[in-house]
Design a protein around this motif. Structure first.
Motif, mmCIF file in Angstrom:
data_model
loop_
_atom_site.group_PDB
_atom_site.id
_atom_site.type_symbol
_atom_site.label_atom_id
_atom_site.label_comp_id
_atom_site.label_asym_id
_atom_site.label_seq_id
_atom_site.Cartn_x
_atom_site.Cartn_y
_atom_site.Cartn_z
ATOM 1 N N ASN A 64 0.810 -1.223 0.000
ATOM 2 C CA ASN A 64 0.000 0.000 0.000
ATOM 3 C C ASN A 64 0.843 1.273 0.000
ATOM 4 O O ASN A 64 0.301 2.373 0.044
ATOM 5 C CB ASN A 64 -0.936 0.013 1.217
ATOM 6 C CG ASN A 64 -0.174 0.103 2.533
ATOM 7 O OD1 ASN A 64 0.923 -0.432 2.649
ATOM 8 N ND2 ASN A 64 -0.744 0.764 3.512
ATOM 9 N N LEU A 65 2.184 1.139 -0.068
ATOM 10 C CA LEU A 65 3.048 2.311 0.063
ATOM 11 C C LEU A 65 3.476 2.923 -1.265
ATOM 12 O O LEU A 65 3.497 4.145 -1.420
ATOM 13 C CB LEU A 65 4.312 1.932 0.854
ATOM 14 C CG LEU A 65 4.109 1.410 2.283
ATOM 15 C CD1 LEU A 65 5.448 0.981 2.866
ATOM 16 C CD2 LEU A 65 3.471 2.482 3.149
ATOM 17 N N PHE A 66 3.830 2.080 -2.229
ATOM 18 C CA PHE A 66 4.603 2.548 -3.373
ATOM 19 C C PHE A 66 3.867 3.564 -4.238
ATOM 20 O O PHE A 66 4.415 4.606 -4.609
ATOM 21 C CB PHE A 66 5.061 1.357 -4.221
ATOM 22 C CG PHE A 66 5.706 0.272 -3.419
ATOM 23 C CD1 PHE A 66 6.749 0.561 -2.550
ATOM 24 C CD2 PHE A 66 5.258 -1.035 -3.489
ATOM 25 C CE1 PHE A 66 7.333 -0.432 -1.782
ATOM 26 C CE2 PHE A 66 5.840 -2.039 -2.732
ATOM 27 C CZ PHE A 66 6.887 -1.731 -1.876
ATOM 28 N N GLY A 67 2.624 3.264 -4.589
ATOM 29 C CA GLY A 67 1.862 4.181 -5.427
ATOM 30 C C GLY A 67 1.681 5.536 -4.767
ATOM 31 O O GLY A 67 1.838 6.584 -5.399
ATOM 32 N N ARG A 68 1.385 5.521 -3.466
ATOM 33 C CA ARG A 68 1.162 6.780 -2.736
ATOM 34 C C ARG A 68 2.429 7.627 -2.689
ATOM 35 O O ARG A 68 2.378 8.854 -2.775
ATOM 36 C CB ARG A 68 0.678 6.479 -1.311
ATOM 37 C CG ARG A 68 -0.770 6.016 -1.240
ATOM 38 C CD ARG A 68 -1.241 5.931 0.190
ATOM 39 N NE ARG A 68 -0.554 4.870 0.920
ATOM 40 C CZ ARG A 68 -0.537 4.780 2.243
ATOM 41 N NH1 ARG A 68 -1.121 5.704 2.989
ATOM 42 N NH2 ARG A 68 0.081 3.784 2.850
ATOM 43 N N VAL A 69 3.590 6.971 -2.538
ATOM 44 C CA VAL A 69 4.853 7.709 -2.497
ATOM 45 C C VAL A 69 5.111 8.407 -3.835
ATOM 46 O O VAL A 69 5.500 9.576 -3.870
ATOM 47 C CB VAL A 69 6.022 6.761 -2.145
ATOM 48 C CG1 VAL A 69 7.362 7.473 -2.324
ATOM 49 C CG2 VAL A 69 5.888 6.270 -0.715
ATOM 50 N N LEU A 70 4.882 7.708 -4.937
ATOM 51 C CA LEU A 70 5.107 8.305 -6.256
ATOM 52 C C LEU A 70 4.196 9.505 -6.488
ATOM 53 O O LEU A 70 4.610 10.513 -7.074
ATOM 54 C CB LEU A 70 4.883 7.260 -7.355
ATOM 55 C CG LEU A 70 5.865 6.080 -7.376
ATOM 56 C CD1 LEU A 70 5.522 5.130 -8.508
ATOM 57 C CD2 LEU A 70 7.304 6.571 -7.534
ATOM 58 N N LEU A 71 2.949 9.410 -6.035
ATOM 59 C CA LEU A 71 2.017 10.536 -6.169
ATOM 60 C C LEU A 71 2.469 11.704 -5.300
ATOM 61 O O LEU A 71 2.439 12.870 -5.727
ATOM 62 C CB LEU A 71 0.605 10.095 -5.779
ATOM 63 C CG LEU A 71 -0.050 9.025 -6.663
ATOM 64 C CD1 LEU A 71 -1.385 8.595 -6.056
ATOM 65 C CD2 LEU A 71 -0.258 9.523 -8.079
ATOM 66 N N LYS A 72 2.890 11.391 -4.086
ATOM 67 C CA LYS A 72 3.321 12.434 -3.155
ATOM 68 C C LYS A 72 4.566 13.152 -3.670
ATOM 69 O O LYS A 72 4.706 14.370 -3.513
ATOM 70 C CB LYS A 72 3.593 11.810 -1.782
ATOM 71 C CG LYS A 72 3.920 12.814 -0.694
ATOM 72 C CD LYS A 72 4.112 12.112 0.639
ATOM 73 C CE LYS A 72 4.458 13.116 1.740
ATOM 74 N NZ LYS A 72 4.655 12.421 3.052
ATOM 75 N N ARG A 73 5.472 12.406 -4.287
ATOM 76 C CA ARG A 73 6.713 12.992 -4.808
ATOM 77 C C ARG A 73 6.498 13.754 -6.113
ATOM 78 O O ARG A 73 7.396 14.438 -6.589
ATOM 79 C CB ARG A 73 7.759 11.895 -5.029
ATOM 80 C CG ARG A 73 8.161 11.138 -3.771
ATOM 81 C CD ARG A 73 9.023 12.010 -2.875
ATOM 82 N NE ARG A 73 9.495 11.251 -1.725
ATOM 83 C CZ ARG A 73 9.061 11.394 -0.484
ATOM 84 N NH1 ARG A 73 8.098 12.267 -0.218
ATOM 85 N NH2 ARG A 73 9.563 10.696 0.503
ATOM 86 N N GLY A 74 5.314 13.598 -6.717
ATOM 87 C CA GLY A 74 5.061 14.258 -7.993
ATOM 88 C C GLY A 74 5.679 13.536 -9.166
ATOM 89 O O GLY A 74 5.845 14.111 -10.244
ATOM 90 N N TYR A 75 6.020 12.242 -8.987
ATOM 91 C CA TYR A 75 6.606 11.452 -10.073
ATOM 92 C C TYR A 75 5.532 10.853 -10.980
ATOM 93 O O TYR A 75 5.811 10.427 -12.099
ATOM 94 C CB TYR A 75 7.460 10.314 -9.522
ATOM 95 C CG TYR A 75 8.681 10.756 -8.745
ATOM 96 C CD1 TYR A 75 9.106 12.080 -8.746
ATOM 97 C CD2 TYR A 75 9.421 9.840 -7.999
ATOM 98 C CE1 TYR A 75 10.233 12.484 -8.033
ATOM 99 C CE2 TYR A 75 10.545 10.222 -7.274
ATOM 100 C CZ TYR A 75 10.936 11.551 -7.294
ATOM 101 O OH TYR A 75 12.036 11.933 -6.582
ATOM 102 N N ALA A 76 4.317 10.771 -10.478
ATOM 103 C CA ALA A 76 3.192 10.233 -11.249
ATOM 104 C C ALA A 76 1.920 10.922 -10.793
ATOM 105 O O ALA A 76 1.880 11.542 -9.723
ATOM 106 C CB ALA A 76 3.090 8.718 -11.061
ATOM 107 N N LYS A 77 0.882 10.799 -11.602
ATOM 108 C CA LYS A 77 -0.432 11.313 -11.237
ATOM 109 C C LYS A 77 -1.471 10.292 -11.672
ATOM 110 O O LYS A 77 -1.156 9.354 -12.423
ATOM 111 C CB LYS A 77 -0.700 12.666 -11.895
ATOM 112 C CG LYS A 77 -0.658 12.638 -13.420
ATOM 113 C CD LYS A 77 -0.860 14.033 -14.003
ATOM 114 C CE LYS A 77 -0.821 13.984 -15.540
ATOM 115 N NZ LYS A 77 -0.999 15.333 -16.131
#
Length: 575
Positions: free
Chosen positions: A492-505
């Motif tokens: 449950n961590l990886f997708g949320r981290v990428l969104l938070k970092r602005g690497y994906a939307k």
């Protein structure tokens, strides 16, 4: 004098367990980890790079909690201390932290493993206490130090090079997967193909006839204009040439593991990974059931990669299936059993399934929130389905002619429902399902006795059947499971981290799309650390961590070898 002091991770399940044990036991909750690696030394790793010993400090908000425990133990007489943190490597490490924080030798504490919050499970654990598994503790330490080495070192350089926030062992591989999928979609769009279709309406059902060659292979046109030329030669009338019938079997899916639950909850219910994780934890820890006037743990431990179901539950499920559908709906040797993963020494990990069959979803619906009810119903039905017979399907292929051009359509008629009888609306939502008294499900053919079809339209369509699709949270977790990357407690961590970092939307469909910053970060990582940030190496690291948990490797050997290789590349890039 109290019989025992039990330490849990979560305070939520305290009430459930206390109701089983009464006032003879005292229960405290750690609220997760008590210690964290210090941010000191080279790259703030908190690890001595000469001997690789970690340096810890107590998490600030946990200091008063530990002092409270110490004060309690100094005043009260306790016969035994039990460490009942979660049954995984993180829980094992927290158990060790708890003992050491209290100044107690971990060997003198008794370890309890609760895979479900039921009286039977609690009683069995108390009757068969274990010691802390030091192999699991070392595995958790290895993962923690490994992740800090990769994350802190790469992030420091990225912040200087690209003003990006972070990189990570699994996080960066997930970003790579998302970007590679986006590239596949772009390549597919560049090579557009077209098919020719006749659209018909039969018995209020939409029928699509697709053009094929004489052998039945779908005809694909590279140019739309070529398909349009053939279209001009067609009439709206399609003459039936023949029909071919094949018998097929549809197998039920295996019992739920974490990745499959997250995928099914996303695809069936639209739940995010975080939402499903929180709901499943609540169902496991305990929900107040008003009709029983007590808190009950409704499902087994939700972080697992094992498909095993205990014999007691399996036997009761078979009786339930026989009673509700009949003996021929029972499958005592399902195909998924042959693929069961080998269990480790602590061996009690099971799939995610209901703890009690008599708490049927509809009967306890009033005690659950709408979201809890939906997820519990999914788990309940899926578990029953996994123990039921395959469905028997007749696949009929209808072939039509139009000016000597071949067109086909197929339909599937269910002859025996098997596991589909549990929740047909989930597996075949577009079919009109009729359950007969003899418990055979039949889907009426759409085209009985038809010798020709009249299309209301003939059109050229873009070929979409093999088009790659962007990942959503559910399909991304499934891909990580397939590749052997990550573990149930971290999905449950990886997708949320990428969104938070602005690497994906996320787009309007909830699918991941890489941002320009994410693409730049991935390009830099692949240019400089391709041997580290890739699926194969990341999966190999997970395997090594598993070996440590099984006593086949150790922390010092693993971390020293990794750092020697990693630091060489790091020094080269830093220059």
């Amino acid at each position: 004098m109290k019989k025992g002091l039990i330490f849990l991770e979560s305070a939520t399940k305290k009430k459930t367990i206390q109701s089983f044990l009464g006032e003879e036991y005292v229960i405290f909750a750690t609220g997760g980890h008590l210690w964290e690696l210090k941010k000191s030394g080279v790259y703030n790793l908190g690890v001595d790079l000469e001997n690789f010993q970690p340096s810890y400090e107590v998490i600030a908000e946990k200091k008063s909690l530990i002092n409270f425990w110490k004060n309690y133990l100094s005043k009260e007489k306790i016969l035994a201390i039990y460490l009942a943190t979660d049954p995984d490597r993180e829980g094992e490490a927290i158990a060790q932290e708890t003992a050491k924080s209290l100044g107690i030798d971990p060997i003198k504490c008794q370890r309890l493993l609760f895979y479900e919050i039921t009286p039977r499970s609690i009683k069995e654990a108390l009757s068969n206490p274990l010691t802390i598994n030091q192999n699991l503790v070392e595995s958790q330490l290895s993962r923690q130090v490994l992740d800090r080495m990769i994350g802190f070192c790469l992030s420091t350089i990225l912040q200087k090079k690209l003003q990006a926030l972070s990189a990570g062992r699994v996080q960066s591989v997930v970003l790579k997967l998302i970007i590679e999928r986006e590239e596949l979609i772009k390549q597919f769009e560049k090579k557009k193909l077209y098919i020719l279709c006749g659209l018909c309406q039969v018995n209020k059902q939409k029928i699509t006839l697709k053009q094929v060659d004489e052998t039945g292979e779908l005809i694909l046109y590279k140019e739309k204009s070529a398909a349009e030329e053939i279209k001009k030669k067609l009439s709206l009338i399609f003459q039936l040439a023949d029909q071919k019938e094949e018998k097929k079997f549809i197998l039920p899916k295996s019992p739920l593991i974490t990745s499959l639950l997250l995928f099914e909850a996303k695809s069936q219910l639209g739940f995010s990974v975080a939402q499903t994780t929180q709901l499943a934890q609540k169902l496991y820890e305990g929900v107040w059931i008003s009709s029983q006037r007590k808190q009950i743990g409704l499902i087994t431990y939700p972080r697992t990669d094992a498909t095993r179901i205990n014999q007691e539950f399996t036997s009761s499920a078979y009786q339930y299936i026989k009673k509700n559908w009949g003996f021929n709906y029972v499958n005592t040797n399902p195909a998924w059993k042959k693929k069961e993963k080998t269990l480790n020494v602590q061996g009690a990990h099971e799939s995610i399934h209901p703890t009690y069959l008599n708490y049927q979803p509809e009967e306890i619906k009033s005690s659950l929130t709408e979201e809890e009810y939906k997820l519990y119903k999914l788990i309940y039905n899926h578990t029953l389905a996994s123990l039921m017979s395959p469905a028997q399907i007749n696949k009929i292929t209808w072939r039509f002619l139009n000016n000597n051009y071949h067109f086909v359509t197929t339909e599937r008629i269910c002859q025996f429902a098997g596991f589909l009888a549990v929740a047909p609306e989930v597996y075949f939502p577009n079919y009109n399902v009729k359950l007969k008294s003899e418990l055979i499900t039949l889907w009426s053919p759409a085209m009985p006795g038809i010798s020709q079809l009249e299309a209301y339209k003939i059109e050229v369509q873009e070929y979409q059947e093999n088009k790659p699709v962007r990942y959503n949270e559910g399909s991304l977790v499934q891909e990580l499971e397939r590749l052997g990357i990550g573990r149930p407690s971290t999905y449950n961590l990886f997708g949320r981290v990428l969104l938070k970092r602005g690497y994906a939307k996320l787009n309007e469909k909830g699918q991941f799309i890489p941002t320009p910053l994410g693409i730049a970060v991935n390009n830099w990582l692949q240019a400089n650390f391709a041997t580290l940030i890739n699926e194969g190496y990341t999966a190999a690291l997970e395997t090594e961590l598993d070996k440590i948990s099984q006593g086949e490797n150790d922390y010092l050997t693993f971390i020293k070898t990794f750092w020697e290789n990693f630091s060489f590349s790091l020094a080269r890039i830093s220059k």
